[in-house]
Each structure stands twice: as C-alpha cells, then as structure tokens.
Scaffold this motif. Structure first.
Motif, PDB file in Angstrom:
ATOM      1  N   GLU A  14      -6.789 -12.132  10.534  1.00  0.00           N
ATOM      2  CA  GLU A  14      -7.198 -13.376  11.186  1.00  0.00           C
ATOM      3  C   GLU A  14      -6.900 -14.585  10.300  1.00  0.00           C
ATOM      4  N   VAL A  17      -3.182 -15.214  10.621  1.00  0.00           N
ATOM      5  CA  VAL A  17      -2.870 -15.753  11.948  1.00  0.00           C
ATOM      6  C   VAL A  17      -3.384 -17.186  12.081  1.00  0.00           C
ATOM      7  N   LEU A  21      -9.077 -13.108  16.275  1.00  0.00           N
ATOM      8  CA  LEU A  21      -8.405 -12.209  17.216  1.00  0.00           C
ATOM      9  C   LEU A  21      -9.390 -11.615  18.215  1.00  0.00           C
ATOM     10  N   GLU A  33      -7.071 -15.198  22.917  1.00  0.00           N
ATOM     11  CA  GLU A  33      -5.673 -15.355  23.328  1.00  0.00           C
ATOM     12  C   GLU A  33      -4.707 -14.899  22.226  1.00  0.00           C
ATOM     13  N   PRO A  34      -4.924 -15.290  20.955  1.00  0.00           N
ATOM     14  CA  PRO A  34      -4.047 -14.753  19.912  1.00  0.00           C
ATOM     15  C   PRO A  34      -4.103 -13.223  19.832  1.00  0.00           C
ATOM     16  N   LEU A  38      -0.967 -10.662  20.249  1.00  0.00           N
ATOM     17  CA  LEU A  38      -0.646  -9.726  19.180  1.00  0.00           C
ATOM     18  C   LEU A  38      -0.639  -8.271  19.644  1.00  0.00           C
TER      19      LEU A  38
END
Length: 93
Positions: A14, A17, A21, A33-34, A38
C-alpha cells in the motif's frame, strides 16, 4: 504466512501504491479501486510465475529446450527419418 507478516506485506504494498488496497470495517473487508485494478494484474503475474517455474523444471529434466543433433550423410537417408517420425510429435524442427 502469519497474520502479522501478511499485514506487514500489505502495508508495504500500500505504501508503494500510494494508497489503501482494502476498505476495512468491523464486519467486512473489501477492495478499494486501486485494489480492484491490482487484483487481475497480480493474478496474471502469479500464473506467469508458475508457468515459468514449470517450463524451467521441464528444461532441467530435458523435457524442454533445444536439442541439436549432428550426424553423417549415411544416417540421413535411412535411420534418422524413421526415428524422427516416432519422436516428432513434440519436436519443433
């Protein structure tokens, strides 16, 4: 993998990113959404790594890779064509 180790790995991912997540509540955990973006990419990566491992193992066992054979002219006309017909199902010439 233990729960604390898994949580630590998720936090590290996380951080890379730049966001969460998972959306966590007391009753459930869902993907953000991420996380949804992924998930299919991570699934593909895992499948490709499994495939790479399988192919590499086959190469180690002599079941994948390139086989080069040298021979004299006498073998070309009689012996080798018959032997290659037997083996040719899995051989790319």
């Amino acid at each position: 993998m233990s729960q604390p180790a898994l949580s630590k790995q998720i936090r590290r991912l996380e951080e890379k990113v730049g966001g969460g997540l998972f959306a966590r509540t007391r009753r459930k955990v869902s993907l953000t959404e991420p996380g949804r973006v992924l998930l299919p990419l991570a699934d593909k990566l895992l499948k490709e790594s499994e495939s790479a491992l399988t192919i590499t193992k086959e190469a180690s066992n002599g079941r994948a890779g390139i086989l080069r054979i040298g021979f004299g002219l006498a073998a070309v006309s009689d012996i080798l064509p018959a032997q290659f017909c037997v083996l040719a199902e899995n051989i790319l010439l």
